[in-house]
Write a protein that holds these residues in place. Structure first.
Motif, PDB file in Angstrom:
ATOM      1  N   ARG A 112       0.845  -1.206   0.000  1.00  0.00           N
ATOM      2  CA  ARG A 112       0.000   0.000   0.000  1.00  0.00           C
ATOM      3  C   ARG A 112       0.877   1.250   0.000  1.00  0.00           C
ATOM      4  O   ARG A 112       1.952   1.251   0.576  1.00  0.00           O
ATOM      5  CB  ARG A 112      -0.868   0.060   1.273  1.00  0.00           C
ATOM      6  N   PRO A 113       0.382   2.334  -0.605  1.00  0.00           N
ATOM      7  CA  PRO A 113       1.118   3.606  -0.538  1.00  0.00           C
ATOM      8  C   PRO A 113       0.780   4.420   0.715  1.00  0.00           C
ATOM      9  O   PRO A 113      -0.395   4.479   1.105  1.00  0.00           O
ATOM     10  CB  PRO A 113       0.625   4.342  -1.793  1.00  0.00           C
ATOM     11  N   TYR A 114       1.796   5.018   1.309  1.00  0.00           N
ATOM     12  CA  TYR A 114       1.608   5.962   2.424  1.00  0.00           C
ATOM     13  C   TYR A 114       2.560   7.142   2.209  1.00  0.00           C
ATOM     14  O   TYR A 114       3.556   7.018   1.498  1.00  0.00           O
ATOM     15  CB  TYR A 114       1.888   5.282   3.781  1.00  0.00           C
ATOM     16  N   THR A 115       2.219   8.266   2.829  1.00  0.00           N
ATOM     17  CA  THR A 115       2.912   9.522   2.514  1.00  0.00           C
ATOM     18  C   THR A 115       3.699  10.047   3.709  1.00  0.00           C
ATOM     19  O   THR A 115       3.090  10.365   4.735  1.00  0.00           O
ATOM     20  CB  THR A 115       1.869  10.600   2.141  1.00  0.00           C
ATOM     21  N   LEU A 129       1.365   9.276   8.906  1.00  0.00           N
ATOM     22  CA  LEU A 129       0.101   9.433   9.630  1.00  0.00           C
ATOM     23  C   LEU A 129      -0.847   8.417   9.019  1.00  0.00           C
ATOM     24  O   LEU A 129      -1.178   8.520   7.839  1.00  0.00           O
ATOM     25  CB  LEU A 129      -0.419  10.852   9.416  1.00  0.00           C
ATOM     26  N   LYS A 131      -4.408   6.247   9.053  1.00  0.00           N
ATOM     27  CA  LYS A 131      -5.775   6.024   9.532  1.00  0.00           C
ATOM     28  C   LYS A 131      -6.083   4.531   9.427  1.00  0.00           C
ATOM     29  O   LYS A 131      -5.838   3.917   8.391  1.00  0.00           O
ATOM     30  CB  LYS A 131      -6.763   6.818   8.683  1.00  0.00           C
ATOM     31  N   GLY A 136      -8.919  -3.238   7.680  1.00  0.00           N
ATOM     32  CA  GLY A 136      -7.919  -2.771   6.707  1.00  0.00           C
ATOM     33  C   GLY A 136      -6.631  -3.563   6.901  1.00  0.00           C
ATOM     34  O   GLY A 136      -6.066  -3.575   7.994  1.00  0.00           O
ATOM     35  N   ARG A 137      -6.147  -4.183   5.842  1.00  0.00           N
ATOM     36  CA  ARG A 137      -5.010  -5.100   6.020  1.00  0.00           C
ATOM     37  C   ARG A 137      -3.718  -4.347   6.317  1.00  0.00           C
ATOM     38  O   ARG A 137      -3.018  -4.663   7.263  1.00  0.00           O
ATOM     39  CB  ARG A 137      -4.870  -5.993   4.783  1.00  0.00           C
ATOM     40  N   ALA A 138      -3.394  -3.356   5.501  1.00  0.00           N
ATOM     41  CA  ALA A 138      -2.138  -2.631   5.735  1.00  0.00           C
ATOM     42  C   ALA A 138      -2.259  -1.706   6.946  1.00  0.00           C
ATOM     43  O   ALA A 138      -1.363  -1.661   7.792  1.00  0.00           O
ATOM     44  CB  ALA A 138      -1.763  -1.836   4.499  1.00  0.00           C
ATOM     45  N   SER A 139      -3.377  -0.959   7.034  1.00  0.00           N
ATOM     46  CA  SER A 139      -3.486   0.014   8.132  1.00  0.00           C
ATOM     47  C   SER A 139      -3.521  -0.698   9.485  1.00  0.00           C
ATOM     48  O   SER A 139      -2.940  -0.212  10.458  1.00  0.00           O
ATOM     49  CB  SER A 139      -4.692   0.929   7.939  1.00  0.00           C
ATOM     50  N   THR A 179      -2.620  13.791   3.856  1.00  0.00           N
ATOM     51  CA  THR A 179      -1.171  13.566   3.988  1.00  0.00           C
ATOM     52  C   THR A 179      -0.365  13.992   2.751  1.00  0.00           C
ATOM     53  O   THR A 179       0.613  14.729   2.903  1.00  0.00           O
ATOM     54  CB  THR A 179      -0.843  12.111   4.397  1.00  0.00           C
TER      55      THR A 179
HETATM   56  C1  LIG Z   1      -0.638   7.953  -3.068  1.00  0.00           C
HETATM   57  C2  LIG Z   1      -1.382   7.510  -1.810  1.00  0.00           C
HETATM   58  C3  LIG Z   1      -0.920   7.921  -0.563  1.00  0.00           C
HETATM   59  C4  LIG Z   1      -1.588   7.512   0.599  1.00  0.00           C
HETATM   60  N1  LIG Z   1      -1.127   7.963   1.807  1.00  0.00           N
HETATM   61  C5  LIG Z   1      -1.787   7.596   2.935  1.00  0.00           C
HETATM   62  C6  LIG Z   1      -1.345   8.086   4.221  1.00  0.00           C
HETATM   63  O1  LIG Z   1      -0.366   8.823   4.341  1.00  0.00           O
HETATM   64  N2  LIG Z   1      -2.068   7.698   5.312  1.00  0.00           N
HETATM   65  C7  LIG Z   1      -3.154   6.859   5.226  1.00  0.00           C
HETATM   66  O2  LIG Z   1      -3.749   6.540   6.261  1.00  0.00           O
HETATM   67  N3  LIG Z   1      -3.573   6.379   4.017  1.00  0.00           N
HETATM   68  C8  LIG Z   1      -2.911   6.709   2.896  1.00  0.00           C
HETATM   69  N4  LIG Z   1      -3.325   6.204   1.690  1.00  0.00           N
HETATM   70  C9  LIG Z   1      -4.352   5.133   1.676  1.00  0.00           C
HETATM   71  C10 LIG Z   1      -3.644   3.781   1.938  1.00  0.00           C
HETATM   72  O3  LIG Z   1      -2.755   3.491   0.873  1.00  0.00           O
HETATM   73  C11 LIG Z   1      -4.596   2.581   2.045  1.00  0.00           C
HETATM   74  O4  LIG Z   1      -5.434   2.563   0.909  1.00  0.00           O
HETATM   75  C12 LIG Z   1      -5.466   2.620   3.300  1.00  0.00           C
HETATM   76  O5  LIG Z   1      -4.635   2.644   4.469  1.00  0.00           O
HETATM   77  C13 LIG Z   1      -6.372   1.364   3.371  1.00  0.00           C
HETATM   78  O6  LIG Z   1      -5.563   0.224   3.231  1.00  0.00           O
HETATM   79  P1  LIG Z   1      -5.892  -1.099   4.060  1.00  0.00           P
HETATM   80  O7  LIG Z   1      -5.020  -2.203   3.499  1.00  0.00           O
HETATM   81  O8  LIG Z   1      -5.794  -0.855   5.521  1.00  0.00           O
HETATM   82  O9  LIG Z   1      -7.412  -1.375   3.721  1.00  0.00           O
HETATM   83  P2  LIG Z   1      -8.009  -2.510   2.746  1.00  0.00           P
HETATM   84  O10 LIG Z   1      -7.686  -3.856   3.322  1.00  0.00           O
HETATM   85  O11 LIG Z   1      -7.545  -2.236   1.362  1.00  0.00           O
HETATM   86  O12 LIG Z   1      -9.551  -2.192   2.850  1.00  0.00           O
HETATM   87  C14 LIG Z   1     -10.289  -2.464   4.050  1.00  0.00           C
HETATM   88  C15 LIG Z   1     -11.579  -1.692   4.093  1.00  0.00           C
HETATM   89  O13 LIG Z   1     -11.317  -0.285   4.215  1.00  0.00           O
HETATM   90  C16 LIG Z   1     -12.002   0.429   3.168  1.00  0.00           C
HETATM   91  N5  LIG Z   1     -11.116   1.489   2.691  1.00  0.00           N
HETATM   92  C17 LIG Z   1      -9.856   1.334   2.221  1.00  0.00           C
HETATM   93  N6  LIG Z   1      -9.331   2.520   1.853  1.00  0.00           N
HETATM   94  C18 LIG Z   1     -10.287   3.444   2.087  1.00  0.00           C
HETATM   95  C19 LIG Z   1     -10.351   4.848   1.921  1.00  0.00           C
HETATM   96  N7  LIG Z   1      -9.308   5.573   1.427  1.00  0.00           N
HETATM   97  N8  LIG Z   1     -11.488   5.474   2.284  1.00  0.00           N
HETATM   98  C20 LIG Z   1     -12.525   4.786   2.789  1.00  0.00           C
HETATM   99  N9  LIG Z   1     -12.540   3.457   2.983  1.00  0.00           N
HETATM  100  C21 LIG Z   1     -11.440   2.783   2.633  1.00  0.00           C
HETATM  101  C22 LIG Z   1     -12.219  -0.583   2.078  1.00  0.00           C
HETATM  102  O14 LIG Z   1     -13.363  -0.250   1.316  1.00  0.00           O
HETATM  103  C23 LIG Z   1     -12.435  -1.864   2.847  1.00  0.00           C
HETATM  104  O15 LIG Z   1     -13.756  -1.973   3.253  1.00  0.00           O
HETATM  105  C24 LIG Z   1      -2.700   6.646   0.520  1.00  0.00           C
HETATM  106  C25 LIG Z   1      -3.163   6.235  -0.737  1.00  0.00           C
HETATM  107  C26 LIG Z   1      -2.525   6.673  -1.888  1.00  0.00           C
HETATM  108  C27 LIG Z   1      -3.049   6.225  -3.236  1.00  0.00           C
END
Ligand SMILES: Cc1cc2nc3c(=O)[nH]c(=O)nc-3n(C[C@H](O)[C@H](O)[C@H](O)COP(=O)(O)OP(=O)(O)OC[C@H]3O[C@@H](n4cnc5c(N)ncnc54)[C@H](O)[C@@H]3O)c2cc1C
Length: 306
Positions: A112-115, A129, A131, A136-139, A179
């Motif tokens: 996953r991308p984070y900033t 930072l 959320k 959420g797998r990565a968060s 972010t």
């Molecule tokens: C360029 C870029 C930079 C990013 N920088 C950051 C950062 O600095 N900090 C940060 O916290 N995140 C950031 N994100 C988002 C991050 O990459 C992940 O998408 C996010 O943390 C969810 O990943 P996960 O694996 O935890 O959730 P997943 O396992 O992919 O999803 C779990 C559940 O969460 C829901 N979900 C996932 N993403 C979102 C969303 N954005 N809004 C609402 N519901 C969602 C899904 O629908 C699903 O139900 C960034 C994304 C991009 C494209």
């Protein structure tokens, strides 16, 4: 039947694995090229020494978590040590990192991308930072890390910022989408040679979701001629002093600065999918929904989505 299903599951997994490796390799080489080619102002340069371990040759690095601070009920600020305490992270404005981890019961890694949101001049650290989303797998993985734990990351280049390319920029952030927007604001304002004027519209659900507000307010006080922020809260607390409601077309019309047809303007956006769909439109096979920016007369070339 079950044999066919088994074969097809294996085939699917193999294709997915090849696809993921291909994406990583392609994006990794893009990032390498981008980092090598882009102009690198001194204040946005960071030099990360490769970690000696798995993935080092593909440009992945291992960072150690120094501290984790709970910011509100779903967000943590994570501070990682860089391999070399005397150098900074080697990122240019604007950049993100790919985090990679492999859950115990999963076939494929989660990427996953984070900033990074800390000042790029600061040596020895990067800060994220994050959320946490339910399931959420990565968060969830990032939130589970304890000081001393390690994380594998890969730096990537995003929009290549050139100081003074635009007279004014408008930034629209929603929730955790602040972010990359914050990184851009900080990078511009920390560079005395960059005279770009910045307007930020930051929309969140509740007052407590206004992460990085202290830092944004401090920037507004320090750079009153260069940076203005409008906070919009869809479910505000009683007496909340901010704009009440979601980011609407009317709010954009009122607050966005610069000429719609001027070359000197760019709009950057990062927010949750429904907010981006509303602002940028949702055009596909079954939908031709125009975005609010298009309805207001902005062209797609004037907009960058992180
Ligand atoms: C360029 C870029 C930079 C990013 N920088 C950051 C950062 O600095 N900090 C940060 O916290 N995140 C950031 N994100 C988002 C991050 O990459 C992940 O998408 C996010 O943390 C969810 O990943 P996960 O694996 O935890 O959730 P997943 O396992 O992919 O999803 C779990 C559940 O969460 C829901 N979900 C996932 N993403 C979102 C969303 N954005 N809004 C609402 N519901 C969602 C899904 O629908 C699903 O139900 C960034 C994304 C991009 C494209």
């Amino acid at each position: 039947m079950s044999h066919i299903r088994f074969l097809s599951r294996k085939a699917t997994a193999a294709i997915a694995t090849i696809g993921v490796i291909g994406i990583i390799a392609a994006r990794a080489s893009y990032g390498m090229e981008a980092l090598a080619e882009s102009p690198k102002p001194r204040e946005t340069m960071i030099t990360v020494r490769p970690a000696m371990g798995l993935g080092a040759r593909m440009g992945f690095f291992t960072l150690r978590l120094e501290s984790a601070q709970q910011i509100n009920d779903n967000t943590k600020r994570l501070r990682f040590q860089l391999p070399d305490p005397n150098s900074n992270a080697g990122l240019c404005l604007t950049s993100f990192i790919l985090t990679i981890h492999k859950p115990a019961n999963a076939w494929l890694p989660v990427i996953r991308p984070y900033t990074p949101i800390n000042n790029f001049n600061e040596p020895g650290h990067i800060e994220l930072l994050v959320k946490k989303y339910p399931d959420g797998r990565a968060s969830s993985h990032l939130h589970s890390l304890k000081p001393g734990d390690t994380l594998t990351v890969r730096p990537m280049t995003s929009f290549k910022w050139k100081p003074n390319e635009f007279e004014s920029i408008n930034l629209i952030a929603g929730g955790a989408g602040i972010t990359p927007i914050f990184q851009l604001i900080q990078g511009i304002l920390n560079n005395p040679a960059d005279r770009t004027k910045i307007k930020l519209i930051f929309g969140v659900n509740t007052d407590k979701d206004l992460v990085l507000k202290d830092e944004l307010d401090a920037f507004e006080r320090a750079f009153p001629d260069h940076f203005k922020v409008v906070y919009a809260i869809s479910n505000p607390a009683d007496g909340s002093p901010f704009y009440k409601g979601k980011v609407t077309k009317e709010l954009l019309q009122k607050e966005l600065v610069g000429l719609k047809d001027g070359k000197a303007i760019k709009i950057f956006i990062c927010g949750p999918p429904p907010m981006e769909a509303f602002i940028l439109g949702n055009k596909g096979w079954f939908s031709g929904q125009k975005g609010a920016l298009e309805e207001l007369g902005y062209s797609s070339g004037q907009v960058f989505k992180f």
